[in-house]
Design a protein around this motif. Structure first.
Motif, PDB file in Angstrom:
ATOM      1  N   VAL A 184       0.702  -1.069  -0.154  1.00  0.00           N
ATOM      2  CA  VAL A 184      -0.511   0.084  -0.087  1.00  0.00           C
ATOM      3  C   VAL A 184       0.693   1.229   0.087  1.00  0.00           C
ATOM      4  O   VAL A 184       1.679   1.280   0.894  1.00  0.00           O
ATOM      5  N   THR A 185       0.360   2.293  -0.617  1.00  0.00           N
ATOM      6  CA  THR A 185       1.747   3.374  -0.938  1.00  0.00           C
ATOM      7  C   THR A 185       0.229   4.981  -0.777  1.00  0.00           C
ATOM      8  O   THR A 185      -0.445   5.045  -1.753  1.00  0.00           O
ATOM      9  N   PHE A 216      -0.310  -1.634   5.596  1.00  0.00           N
ATOM     10  CA  PHE A 216      -0.731  -0.268   5.903  1.00  0.00           C
ATOM     11  C   PHE A 216       0.429   0.648   5.055  1.00  0.00           C
ATOM     12  O   PHE A 216       0.808  -0.301   4.923  1.00  0.00           O
ATOM     13  N   GLY A 217      -0.313   1.700   4.675  1.00  0.00           N
ATOM     14  CA  GLY A 217       0.349   2.713   3.740  1.00  0.00           C
ATOM     15  C   GLY A 217       1.250   3.805   5.236  1.00  0.00           C
ATOM     16  O   GLY A 217       0.648   3.521   6.505  1.00  0.00           O
ATOM     17  N   GLN A 218       1.884   4.515   4.953  1.00  0.00           N
ATOM     18  CA  GLN A 218       2.583   5.354   4.957  1.00  0.00           C
ATOM     19  C   GLN A 218       1.756   6.216   6.294  1.00  0.00           C
ATOM     20  O   GLN A 218       2.239   6.569   6.521  1.00  0.00           O
TER      21      GLN A 218
END
Lengths: 114, 114
Positions: free
Chosen positions: A4-5, A104-106
């Motif tokens: 995820v991004t 999760f993304g960041q």
């Protein structure tokens, strides 16, 4: 493995305006869940909105809505009529249908300017 | 409204020491999770736990880590011999069932290893 991004580390918006947070993901699966979580400062993460991949209709929760583009693997969050209480870190997350873990993304830190 | 709680909020320990992070999940929930977030990095899944067994774990969750539900309310994460790289925010979460889409998160424990 799924990834995820979130390409926007920080975003800011004027109170009462609309802001869109971006999220893209990579998966080879056809059925999955997508989520947006909100984490206010020093508080726990709370679920803002979720989308089941098999549903074509975009999820909506009051002022929060998503633009789910399955083919493009894009899942953006739109916050309408931004309020000061919306200021938080926002995480996009993915979950496979048969798994329990969230990927999760960041995160995107959202600031609301009065 | 029921919440996931975690104690302590911040723990400082010396390298090589054992630490136990504690969580009280929501009372009728059956699935429990640990995630961690190293400063500036993504939230990462560590382990999920159901019916007194690990149901899923990541490659991060090696022999240095263990989880336990010692009584009917607590869920603990033990790190046997802490390393500097274990410094992170550790989040506990719980969900009602395997099909329970939403995971409810605690506020986290910040672990600092010196």
């Amino acid at each position: 493995a799924q990834t995820v991004t979130q390409s926007q580390p920080e975003m800011s918006v004027q109170e009462a305006e609309t802001v869109t947070l971006s999220c893209t993901y990579d998966t080879s699966e056809s059925d999955y869940y997508l989520f947006w979580y909100k984490q206010p400062p020093s508080r726990q993460m709370i679920l803002v909105i979720r989308q089941e991949a098999y549903k074509q209709q975009n999820a909506t929760e009051n002022r929060f809505s998503v633009n789910f583009q399955k083919a493009a693997k894009s899942f953006s969050l739109k916050i309408s009529d931004s309020q000061l209480g919306d200021a938080a870190m926002y995480f996009c997350a993915y979950r496979s249908l048969g798994a329990q873990k969230l990927v999760f993304g960041q995160g995107t830190r959202l600031t609301i300017n009065p | 409204e029921p919440e996931v709680t975690q104690t302590p909020s911040h723990q400082v320990t010396q390298m090589g020491q054992e630490v136990i992070l504690r969580c009280v999940p929501i009372s009728n929930h059956l699935y429990f999770y640990w995630y961690r977030q190293i400063l500036g990095q993504k939230v990462e899944f560590l382990v999920s736990f159901y019916n007194n067994e690990i149901s899923e774990k990541s490659e991060i969750f090696d022999d240095q880590f263990s989880v336990e539900r010692p009584d009917g309310s607590n869920f603990t994460l033990k790190i046997r011999s802490t390393k500097l790289e274990d410094s992170a925010m550790y989040f506990c979460a719980s969900s009602e069932s395997r099909q329970g889409v939403e995971q409810y998160f605690g506020p986290g424990t910040r672990l600092t290893v010196t």
